[in-house]
Each structure stands twice: as structure tokens, then as C-alpha cells.
Motif scaffolding. Structure first.
Motif, PDB file in Angstrom:
ATOM      1  N   ARG A   1       0.860  -1.187   0.000  1.00  0.00           N
ATOM      2  CA  ARG A   1       0.000   0.000   0.000  1.00  0.00           C
ATOM      3  C   ARG A   1       0.895   1.235   0.000  1.00  0.00           C
ATOM      4  NH1 ARG A   1      -5.129  -1.701   0.507  1.00  0.00           N
ATOM      5  NH2 ARG A   1      -5.496  -3.722   1.511  1.00  0.00           N
ATOM      6  N   GLN A   2       1.000   1.885  -1.142  1.00  0.00           N
ATOM      7  CA  GLN A   2       1.913   3.016  -1.324  1.00  0.00           C
ATOM      8  C   GLN A   2       1.531   4.147  -0.366  1.00  0.00           C
ATOM      9  OE1 GLN A   2       2.000   6.194  -2.584  1.00  0.00           O
ATOM     10  NE2 GLN A   2       4.154   6.314  -3.185  1.00  0.00           N
TER      11      GLN A   2
ATOM     12  N   GLY B   1       5.074  -6.818  -4.651  1.00  0.00           N
ATOM     13  CA  GLY B   1       5.659  -5.962  -3.634  1.00  0.00           C
ATOM     14  C   GLY B   1       7.124  -6.253  -3.422  1.00  0.00           C
TER      15      GLY B   1
ATOM     16  N   ALA C   1       7.416   5.993   5.600  1.00  0.00           N
ATOM     17  CA  ALA C   1       6.003   6.070   5.216  1.00  0.00           C
ATOM     18  C   ALA C   1       5.204   6.926   6.193  1.00  0.00           C
ATOM     19  CB  ALA C   1       5.409   4.671   5.138  1.00  0.00           C
TER      20      ALA C   1
ATOM     21  N   TYR D   1      11.023   5.359  -0.310  1.00  0.00           N
ATOM     22  CA  TYR D   1       9.924   6.111  -0.887  1.00  0.00           C
ATOM     23  C   TYR D   1      10.402   7.509  -1.265  1.00  0.00           C
ATOM     24  CZ  TYR D   1       7.077   2.456   1.290  1.00  0.00           C
ATOM     25  OH  TYR D   1       6.542   1.258   1.670  1.00  0.00           O
TER      26      TYR D   1
END
Length: 312
Positions: free
Chosen positions: A79-80, A117, A132, A155
């Protein structure tokens, strides 16, 4: 003994089975009618026997009016985080401020990789989770004008627009067990959700685990009381007591009160997939446990603050 002074919360941990198709939804409705505070669902996107948890959370939020909803816990590697931040804010707004964000670093790396993933080491998973959390909080800060820029190891965000703002200050609750993750909880999170069945030493493990959270909080200049401590529990109701969470409702209430007062746990989430067990937990265990904790705090001269800060 540790008591962080939070008011007690009670909820359910429902398996998001895809068949019967409405079973998990029905149990969420039972949880709300019974007066519980929270309904949660595990998140394993690679498990075809389960509903997609985000879709289920959204559907349950639309079918309920009062109860809070959360993943227990959402699978971050699939889940980005920037998209997750917007989805969380939208669900919170649409539900009238009833969503909380439970997050996990991942663990079943084979199935995660099979879904496209990443495959991460435990250390990498902790680092990615911390990145995140920072991105998610930045996206929620809609009152700031500059876009979000984040150049992390795992990220990257390059000028994303902020918002929408959630309807309330969404709390981030982390599933964690090892010292490095627990210190991260203390630094960054609003809550901690372990599962009792995963603690090799049982409830006694909570004392040392709390120490790591408190260390992380102190190092970040936070009050350790800012982190609410939950516990996923399971068991059975029986006429006579045979052990922890195996006995009559009054024994459960006494055990919950002891854990709350000794280990600072203030959220008890019952893993149950039948209505009768949920109703007993809500109608008999929860009020009795609350009364026991309130009485003991009264004797100790400590009053609960809804915000979680003890008032002396």
C-alpha cells in the motif's frame, strides 16, 4: 506496575472472510449495536480467502454510524504511503472522523513479492515504515502551502499536493514486537497493537516491550503517555475459570483490569468471529473491567483523561 491513565477502549478483531460474503460486515454491525468502540480487520492482500481489507473498511464505515474502524494492521509494502494517506483522509471524512490508521511493516515476504511488492529484511522494513509515516503525516498537513518533498531510501515524493485534511487527527497505530520497531512506535506512533498470542512469555513480555516504546518516546522528546497501548486478545467464555481469558465474564474483566493497571494496556481488541461472544464481551466484560479500573484509579488518586494523560 505501569498505568498510563488512558480510558479503556474495547473492540473486535474480525477475520475478513470472503465467504459468506457478508459475514465480516454482519459482525461489525453486531459490534456497533453491542456498544463497542472499535472494529478492526487484519490485512493480507495476498490471501484470496479474504476480502480486500480497505474495501471492507470502507463498506463497514458506510453501514455503521458510531463505531471506529481500523486495519489491524494494514500491509504497508503493498500500500503506497502517499496514496494511503489520501485514502485514509477520504475515508475519515466520509465516515465523520471514525477511521484510525493501523500500519504494519510487513512480514510474509514471499506472498508480498508474489503480489508485486518488495522483499525486505527486518531492518529495511522498519526504515521503510518510518519513511512512510513521515510521508503520510505530511500529506495530511493540508494547511501548509508548499508541496510534499521526500527523498527516502524506500519512498520518494516529489512535490505532491497536500490534502485533503482528515476530519479528525487520525491516529497511527503500529503492530510491533522487536526493540527497533518498538522504539519507532515511541518516536512516531500514536498507538501500539501487539497480539497476545505472539508473545512468547505472555503478558509479562509487555513490561519490557513498554520500556522500549518509552525509550523511543523519550529520545524523541515525547511523553510516553502519548502512545496508547492496545492488545489483541482471544479466548473463550466458560462457566469456570481455567486460565487467562478462559472462564466466566467476571474473570475476564478482572484479568483485563489487572493488565491495564500493571502494563498500561488501555485498548482490548477481541478476536472473535461469532456474534454471541462479541455480545458477551461488550455487555458483561467491558463495563465490569471499566468499573474495576476506575475504582483502583480512584483509590490511587489518579483520574482518567479522555486524551490519555493522567490528571493528578
Amino acid at each position: 506496575m505501569t498505568d498510563y491513565g488512558h480510558e479503556l477502549l474495547f473492540g473486535t478483531f474480525i477475520t475478513p472472510v470472503a465467504q459468506p460474503v457478508m459475514h465480516a460486515v454482519d459482525l461489525a454491525l453486531v459490534s456497533e449495536r453491542a456498544g463497542l468502540d472499535l472494529v478492526t480487520f487484519q490485512d493480507h492482500p495476498y490471501q484470496p480467502a479474504f476480502h480486500d481489507t480497505w474495501t471492507l473498511l470502507s463498506f463497514v464505515a458506510s453501514r455503521t454510524e458510531r463505531i471506529r474502524v481500523a486495519g489491524n494492521v494494514l500491509n504497508l509494502p503493498l500500500r503506497q504511503p502517499a496514496v494511503l494517506a489520501r485514502a485514509a483522509a477520504s475515508l475519515d471524512r466520509l465516515s465523520g472522523g471514525r477511521f484510525e490508521l493501523g500500519l504494519g511493516a510487513g512480514g510474509f515476504w514471499g506472498p508480498i513479492a508474489a503480489m508485486g511488492g518488495p522483499r525486505r529484511t527486518p531492518g529495511q522494513a522498519v526504515e521503510a515504515l518510518e519513511e512512510a509515516i513521515q510521508i503520510i503525516r505530511e500529506l495530511w498537513a493540508a494547511d501548509q502551502r508548499r508541496g510534499v518533498y521526500f527523498d527516502g531510501t524506500y519512498y520518494q515524493v516529489k512535490g505532491a499536493k497536500r490534502g485533503p485534511a482528515p476530519a479528525h487527527d487520525i491516529e497511527i497505530w503500529i503492530g510491533a514486537y522487536k526493540p527497533r520497531m518498538l522504539r519507532l512506535v515511541g518516536r512516531r506512533a500514536d498507538g501500539w497493537i501487539p497480539t497476545l498470542g505472539y508473545l512468547e512469555g505472555g503478558v509479562a513480555d509487555l513490561e519490557e516491550m513498554n520500556t522500549y516504546i518509552d525509550e523511543g518516546a523519550a529520545q524523541a522528546g515525547r511523553d510516553p503517555r502519548a502512545v496508547r497501548r492496545f492488545l489483541n486478545i482471544g479466548g473463550r467464555f466458560a462457566p469456570t475459570g481455567r486460565g487467562l481469558f478462559d472462564g466466566p465474564p467476571e474473570a475476564w474483566a478482572e484479568q483485563i483490569a489487572a493488565i491495564a493497571l500493571s502494563y498500561g494496556i488501555s485498548g482490548f481488541i477481541l478476536a472473535a468471529d461469532d456474534a454471541a461472544t462479541i455480545e458477551i464481551f461488550a455487555s458483561e466484560v467491558a463495563p465490569a473491567a471499566r468499573a474495576l479500573v476506575a475504582a483502583e484509579r480512584g483509590r490511587a488518586g489518579v483520574a482518567s483523561d479522555p486524551g490519555g494523560q493522567p490528571v493528578h
